[in-house]
Write a protein that holds these residues in place. Structure first.
Motif, mmCIF file in Angstrom:
data_model
loop_
_atom_site.group_PDB
_atom_site.id
_atom_site.type_symbol
_atom_site.label_atom_id
_atom_site.label_comp_id
_atom_site.label_asym_id
_atom_site.label_seq_id
_atom_site.Cartn_x
_atom_site.Cartn_y
_atom_site.Cartn_z
ATOM 1 N N ASN A 213 -15.806 -11.261 -10.579
ATOM 2 C CA ASN A 213 -16.020 -12.446 -9.748
ATOM 3 C C ASN A 213 -14.717 -12.788 -9.024
ATOM 4 O O ASN A 213 -13.779 -13.297 -9.620
ATOM 5 N N GLN A 214 -14.657 -12.504 -7.716
ATOM 6 C CA GLN A 214 -13.423 -12.680 -6.953
ATOM 7 C C GLN A 214 -13.610 -13.782 -5.912
ATOM 8 O O GLN A 214 -14.587 -13.787 -5.174
ATOM 9 N N HIS A 215 -12.640 -14.701 -5.871
ATOM 10 C CA HIS A 215 -12.731 -15.874 -5.004
ATOM 11 C C HIS A 215 -12.083 -15.615 -3.647
ATOM 12 O O HIS A 215 -10.971 -15.092 -3.576
ATOM 13 N N PHE A 216 -12.785 -16.005 -2.567
ATOM 14 C CA PHE A 216 -12.170 -15.926 -1.244
ATOM 15 C C PHE A 216 -11.535 -17.260 -0.850
ATOM 16 O O PHE A 216 -10.819 -17.340 0.130
ATOM 17 N N VAL A 217 -11.821 -18.313 -1.590
ATOM 18 C CA VAL A 217 -11.025 -19.540 -1.569
ATOM 19 C C VAL A 217 -10.624 -19.764 -3.023
ATOM 20 O O VAL A 217 -11.476 -20.066 -3.854
ATOM 21 N N PRO A 218 -9.359 -19.593 -3.368
ATOM 22 C CA PRO A 218 -8.967 -19.553 -4.781
ATOM 23 C C PRO A 218 -9.108 -20.891 -5.497
ATOM 24 O O PRO A 218 -9.023 -21.959 -4.886
ATOM 25 N N ARG A 219 -9.294 -20.806 -6.788
ATOM 26 C CA ARG A 219 -9.456 -22.008 -7.602
ATOM 27 C C ARG A 219 -8.187 -22.850 -7.592
ATOM 28 O O ARG A 219 -8.251 -24.080 -7.662
ATOM 29 N N CYS A 220 -7.021 -22.198 -7.506
ATOM 30 C CA CYS A 220 -5.765 -22.957 -7.459
ATOM 31 C C CYS A 220 -5.695 -23.806 -6.191
ATOM 32 O O CYS A 220 -5.079 -24.879 -6.189
ATOM 33 N N TYR A 221 -6.333 -23.338 -5.115
ATOM 34 C CA TYR A 221 -6.359 -24.111 -3.881
ATOM 35 C C TYR A 221 -7.351 -25.271 -3.984
ATOM 36 O O TYR A 221 -7.078 -26.395 -3.551
ATOM 37 N N LEU A 222 -8.513 -25.021 -4.560
ATOM 38 C CA LEU A 222 -9.543 -26.047 -4.666
ATOM 39 C C LEU A 222 -9.233 -27.115 -5.708
ATOM 40 O O LEU A 222 -9.782 -28.224 -5.647
ATOM 41 N N LYS A 223 -8.366 -26.802 -6.670
ATOM 42 C CA LYS A 223 -8.147 -27.713 -7.802
ATOM 43 C C LYS A 223 -7.840 -29.154 -7.406
ATOM 44 O O LYS A 223 -8.423 -30.087 -7.981
ATOM 45 N N PRO A 224 -6.945 -29.434 -6.440
ATOM 46 C CA PRO A 224 -6.680 -30.841 -6.093
ATOM 47 C C PRO A 224 -7.900 -31.588 -5.565
ATOM 48 O O PRO A 224 -7.925 -32.812 -5.570
ATOM 49 N N PHE A 225 -8.920 -30.842 -5.112
ATOM 50 C CA PHE A 225 -10.130 -31.463 -4.584
ATOM 51 C C PHE A 225 -11.231 -31.589 -5.638
ATOM 52 O O PHE A 225 -12.317 -32.089 -5.334
ATOM 53 N N THR A 226 -10.962 -31.117 -6.839
ATOM 54 C CA THR A 226 -11.976 -31.167 -7.888
ATOM 55 C C THR A 226 -12.052 -32.565 -8.496
ATOM 56 O O THR A 226 -11.200 -33.426 -8.241
ATOM 57 N N ILE A 227 -13.071 -32.788 -9.291
ATOM 58 C CA ILE A 227 -13.276 -34.083 -9.923
ATOM 59 C C ILE A 227 -12.099 -34.394 -10.849
ATOM 60 O O ILE A 227 -11.777 -33.615 -11.751
ATOM 61 N N LYS A 228 -11.426 -35.500 -10.578
ATOM 62 C CA LYS A 228 -10.234 -35.947 -11.305
ATOM 63 C C LYS A 228 -9.100 -34.921 -11.259
ATOM 64 O O LYS A 228 -8.153 -35.002 -12.044
ATOM 65 N N GLY A 229 -9.190 -33.959 -10.355
ATOM 66 C CA GLY A 229 -8.141 -32.949 -10.224
ATOM 67 C C GLY A 229 -8.009 -32.033 -11.417
ATOM 68 O O GLY A 229 -6.983 -31.368 -11.591
ATOM 69 N N GLU A 230 -9.073 -31.940 -12.222
ATOM 70 C CA GLU A 230 -9.005 -31.167 -13.461
ATOM 71 C C GLU A 230 -9.335 -29.690 -13.271
ATOM 72 O O GLU A 230 -9.121 -28.875 -14.166
ATOM 73 N N GLY A 231 -9.888 -29.330 -12.117
ATOM 74 C CA GLY A 231 -10.125 -27.926 -11.817
ATOM 75 C C GLY A 231 -11.398 -27.337 -12.379
ATOM 76 O O GLY A 231 -11.637 -26.130 -12.234
ATOM 77 N N ALA A 232 -12.246 -28.147 -13.006
ATOM 78 C CA ALA A 232 -13.458 -27.618 -13.640
ATOM 79 C C ALA A 232 -14.702 -27.787 -12.772
ATOM 80 O O ALA A 232 -15.515 -26.863 -12.664
#
Length: 365
Positions: free
Chosen positions: A6-25
């Protein structure tokens, strides 16, 4: 073989600040086609495909290294009191370029453009470009052009309004206010080497990265930072995410849910119906020692031609408004030699050897 399927073309490290409470989940996803907000969606399932980059373990490791580099920089940027550092500006520009080239939307557009050019020639379908081949082409383009945006200036924009910065499944945007507005350049494709280039990349709901040509624009920043207190400016930047994304917008907080529905309803109709166009022309029979005359024709007429040319043009997204802080530089400059190369920034004009020398022109007279 690549270790991760499972390979991300928008990485999770990039999306993390936009996640719920910034928790990355988990993250809230707004799907444009269904006009529906999906809450608490797992981040691991967003912007990813099985073996998106193929099964090259070395390529996967190189991508992971760049993402880790970006992740360490963004963790510093979001800390209170951060001051923009020169080496971090370089990282942000390199990451922007990588992200700009590699998303599914970008690679799908490349494959579709290639298909539209191959189809009229009657060549076998084996010549068509798959999404994975487009990805590999994008990776080579990145490796060969890492310095192409190094001459642009970076400003970090701090959001002090109640409207958050949005992000999408194709978040790195190239635009060019001057070229989209000026009659000399209007209607053409935008290039990474062009004078007036602007790079857009949301970093978090409260921080935005703006890269721009300092010979064409000025931004009233202080030590690399600009604070926005007008929600209209935030929406001007968010509109580009709506215009550029393939399918989904992302938002961390549901506080903006109602505003997001309104915002999408207002701006979704500005999305271009097509992202590229292919023009066809055939030889008319008139020829000199230096020139051949071609006539623009339809795709069907082109199929039977013995001598023809094709030109693929990217359709640029034109926003309904520009942020008020992006100002014209009084003594602006670009470089032009009267050919189809167009108007370039000084660094790139100096690198090109042509029969016609470049001369300095003023974008804003």
């Amino acid at each position: 073989m690549a270790s991760n399927k499972n390979q991300h073309f928008v990485p999770r490290c990039y999306l993390k600040p936009f996640t719920i409470k910034g928790e990355g989940a988990a993250i809230n996803v707004y799907n444009l086609d269904r006009r529906r907000l999906i809450t608490n969606a797992p981040v691991k399932n967003q912007c990813s495909r099985d073996y998106f980059y193929g099964q090259d373990d070395q390529l996967e490791k190189a991508i992971q290294s760049l993402e880790q580099w970006y992740g360490s920089v963004i963790s510093e940027i979001i800390e209170p009191g951060y001051k923009l550092q020169l080496e971090h500006q370089y990282t942000l520009k390199i990451f922007w370029l990588f992200q700009y080239l590699r998303t599914e939307g970008a690679c799908r557009r490349s494959a579709e453009m290639f298909e539209d050019m191959i189809e009229p020639t009657g060549l076998d379908s084996d010549f068509s470009m798959s999404i994975k081949e487009a990805v590999q082409t994008a990776m080579r383009a990145f490796a060969e052009n890492m310095e192409v945006v190094s001459d642009l200036k970076v400003c970090l924009v701090r959001n002090a309004t109640s409207v958050p910065f949005l992000v999408s499944d194709d978040p790195a945007v190239l635009t060019n206010r001057w070229q989209l507005e000026d009659k000399r350049t209007r209607g053409g494709s935008l290039g990474l080497r062009d004078a007036g280039a602007i790079l857009l990349l949301p970093l978090s709901p409260t921080i935005f990265c703006l890269g721009y040509d300092p010979d064409v624009y000025r931004v009233p920043s202080d030590s690399g930072w600009l604070t926005l207190r007008n929600a209209t400016d935030v929406e001007a930047l968010n509109e580009f995410q709506v215009l550029n994304c393939r399918a989904n917008l992302f938002v961390g907080s549901l506080d903006y849910a109602e505003g997001l529905h309104r915002f999408v309803d207002e701006f979704i109709h500005h999305r271009p119906a097509a992202r590229h166009i292919v023009n066809f022309a055939i030889f008319e029979g008139e020829e000199t020692a230096e020139h051949k005359k071609y006539r623009v024709v339809s795709k069907s007429d082109f199929k039977d031609a013995h001598d023809g040319i094709m030109h693929a043009q990217t359709i640029s997204q034109i926003p309904s408004q520009w942020p008020s802080f992006l100002l014209r530089r009084n003594k602006s400059c670009a470089y032009y030699n009267g050919t189809g190369i167009g108007y370039l920034r000084q660094m790139h004009a100096a690198m090109i050897e042509t029969a016609r020398p470049f001369f300095k022109v003023s974008p804003y007279k």
